[in-house]
Design a protein around this motif. Structure first.
Motif, PDB file in Angstrom:
ATOM      1  N   UNK A  31      13.385  -0.808  -8.599  1.00  0.00           N
ATOM      2  CA  UNK A  31      13.158   0.623  -8.561  1.00  0.00           C
ATOM      3  C   UNK A  31      12.144   0.945  -7.466  1.00  0.00           C
ATOM      4  N   UNK A  32      12.480   0.626  -6.265  1.00  0.00           N
ATOM      5  CA  UNK A  32      11.621   0.991  -5.154  1.00  0.00           C
ATOM      6  C   UNK A  32      10.606  -0.062  -4.770  1.00  0.00           C
ATOM      7  N   UNK A  33      10.574  -1.199  -5.435  1.00  0.00           N
ATOM      8  CA  UNK A  33       9.625  -2.259  -5.125  1.00  0.00           C
ATOM      9  C   UNK A  33      10.210  -3.117  -4.008  1.00  0.00           C
ATOM     10  N   UNK A  34       9.463  -3.241  -2.897  1.00  0.00           N
ATOM     11  CA  UNK A  34       9.958  -4.016  -1.768  1.00  0.00           C
ATOM     12  C   UNK A  34       9.608  -5.491  -1.869  1.00  0.00           C
ATOM     13  N   UNK A  35       8.443  -5.771  -2.399  1.00  0.00           N
ATOM     14  CA  UNK A  35       7.986  -7.159  -2.512  1.00  0.00           C
ATOM     15  C   UNK A  35       7.713  -7.489  -3.975  1.00  0.00           C
ATOM     16  N   UNK A  36       7.936  -8.722  -4.362  1.00  0.00           N
ATOM     17  CA  UNK A  36       7.666  -9.088  -5.755  1.00  0.00           C
ATOM     18  C   UNK A  36       6.160  -9.082  -6.051  1.00  0.00           C
ATOM     19  N   UNK A  37       5.840  -8.893  -7.303  1.00  0.00           N
ATOM     20  CA  UNK A  37       4.449  -8.816  -7.750  1.00  0.00           C
ATOM     21  C   UNK A  37       3.694 -10.116  -7.478  1.00  0.00           C
ATOM     22  N   UNK A  38       4.363 -11.249  -7.596  1.00  0.00           N
ATOM     23  CA  UNK A  38       3.691 -12.537  -7.375  1.00  0.00           C
ATOM     24  C   UNK A  38       3.240 -12.704  -5.924  1.00  0.00           C
ATOM     25  N   UNK A  39       3.977 -12.139  -4.995  1.00  0.00           N
ATOM     26  CA  UNK A  39       3.601 -12.228  -3.584  1.00  0.00           C
ATOM     27  C   UNK A  39       2.416 -11.317  -3.284  1.00  0.00           C
ATOM     28  N   UNK A  40       2.396 -10.158  -3.875  1.00  0.00           N
ATOM     29  CA  UNK A  40       1.319  -9.208  -3.612  1.00  0.00           C
ATOM     30  C   UNK A  40      -0.004  -9.633  -4.242  1.00  0.00           C
ATOM     31  N   UNK A  41       0.028 -10.449  -5.265  1.00  0.00           N
ATOM     32  CA  UNK A  41      -1.201 -10.906  -5.906  1.00  0.00           C
ATOM     33  C   UNK A  41      -1.674 -12.249  -5.349  1.00  0.00           C
ATOM     34  N   UNK A  42      -1.135 -12.656  -4.223  1.00  0.00           N
ATOM     35  CA  UNK A  42      -1.508 -13.898  -3.564  1.00  0.00           C
ATOM     36  C   UNK A  42      -2.873 -13.745  -2.891  1.00  0.00           C
ATOM     37  N   UNK A  43      -3.624 -14.854  -2.786  1.00  0.00           N
ATOM     38  CA  UNK A  43      -4.947 -14.819  -2.162  1.00  0.00           C
ATOM     39  C   UNK A  43      -4.869 -14.485  -0.675  1.00  0.00           C
ATOM     40  N   UNK A  44      -3.834 -14.924  -0.009  1.00  0.00           N
ATOM     41  CA  UNK A  44      -3.682 -14.647   1.422  1.00  0.00           C
ATOM     42  C   UNK A  44      -3.525 -13.148   1.662  1.00  0.00           C
ATOM     43  N   UNK A  45      -2.768 -12.497   0.816  1.00  0.00           N
ATOM     44  CA  UNK A  45      -2.568 -11.054   0.939  1.00  0.00           C
ATOM     45  C   UNK A  45      -3.881 -10.319   0.656  1.00  0.00           C
ATOM     46  N   UNK A  46      -4.676 -10.819  -0.263  1.00  0.00           N
ATOM     47  CA  UNK A  46      -5.968 -10.202  -0.569  1.00  0.00           C
ATOM     48  C   UNK A  46      -6.928 -10.333   0.614  1.00  0.00           C
ATOM     49  N   UNK A  47      -6.920 -11.494   1.262  1.00  0.00           N
ATOM     50  CA  UNK A  47      -7.770 -11.684   2.435  1.00  0.00           C
ATOM     51  C   UNK A  47      -7.322 -10.763   3.560  1.00  0.00           C
ATOM     52  N   UNK A  48      -6.022 -10.645   3.762  1.00  0.00           N
ATOM     53  CA  UNK A  48      -5.495  -9.751   4.784  1.00  0.00           C
ATOM     54  C   UNK A  48      -5.865  -8.300   4.481  1.00  0.00           C
ATOM     55  N   UNK A  49      -5.770  -7.902   3.240  1.00  0.00           N
ATOM     56  CA  UNK A  49      -6.129  -6.536   2.851  1.00  0.00           C
ATOM     57  C   UNK A  49      -7.618  -6.278   3.088  1.00  0.00           C
ATOM     58  N   UNK A  50      -8.465  -7.252   2.813  1.00  0.00           N
ATOM     59  CA  UNK A  50      -9.905  -7.098   3.064  1.00  0.00           C
ATOM     60  C   UNK A  50     -10.176  -6.976   4.558  1.00  0.00           C
ATOM     61  N   UNK A  51      -9.476  -7.774   5.370  1.00  0.00           N
ATOM     62  CA  UNK A  51      -9.642  -7.700   6.821  1.00  0.00           C
ATOM     63  C   UNK A  51      -9.225  -6.335   7.345  1.00  0.00           C
ATOM     64  N   UNK A  52      -8.122  -5.813   6.867  1.00  0.00           N
ATOM     65  CA  UNK A  52      -7.654  -4.499   7.302  1.00  0.00           C
ATOM     66  C   UNK A  52      -8.640  -3.417   6.881  1.00  0.00           C
ATOM     67  N   UNK A  53      -9.209  -3.530   5.692  1.00  0.00           N
ATOM     68  CA  UNK A  53     -10.178  -2.543   5.219  1.00  0.00           C
ATOM     69  C   UNK A  53     -11.435  -2.557   6.075  1.00  0.00           C
ATOM     70  N   UNK A  54     -11.960  -3.737   6.375  1.00  0.00           N
ATOM     71  CA  UNK A  54     -13.169  -3.840   7.210  1.00  0.00           C
ATOM     72  C   UNK A  54     -12.878  -3.352   8.620  1.00  0.00           C
ATOM     73  N   UNK A  55     -11.717  -3.707   9.156  1.00  0.00           N
ATOM     74  CA  UNK A  55     -11.338  -3.271  10.493  1.00  0.00           C
ATOM     75  C   UNK A  55     -11.231  -1.748  10.555  1.00  0.00           C
TER      76      UNK A  55
END
Length: 65
Positions: free
Chosen positions: A1-25
């Protein structure tokens, strides 16, 4: 229902680090943009200077001191 990526991929540590980098940038670039908009501040203008000339040395004798 509109979900592009699975929940397990989005809760990965690599994605969290990338999200933190984008936020700081983003914060850094917003800070730089705001600093570029504001007028420049010079510390020299805030301090009293004793070495100012009492007379003008301009070609125009009626120039302000």
């Amino acid at each position: 229902m509109g979900v592009l990526l699975p929940d397990s991929l989005l809760r990965n540590d690599v994605v969290a680090v990338l999200a933190a980098f984008v936020a700081i940038n983003t914060i850094v670039y917003v800070t730089l943009a705001v600093a570029k908009i504001l007028p420049k501040l010079y510390v020299r203008d805030w301090l009293s200077t004793r070495n100012r000339r009492s007379e003008t040395r301009s070609i125009d004798p009626d120039a302000p001191v």
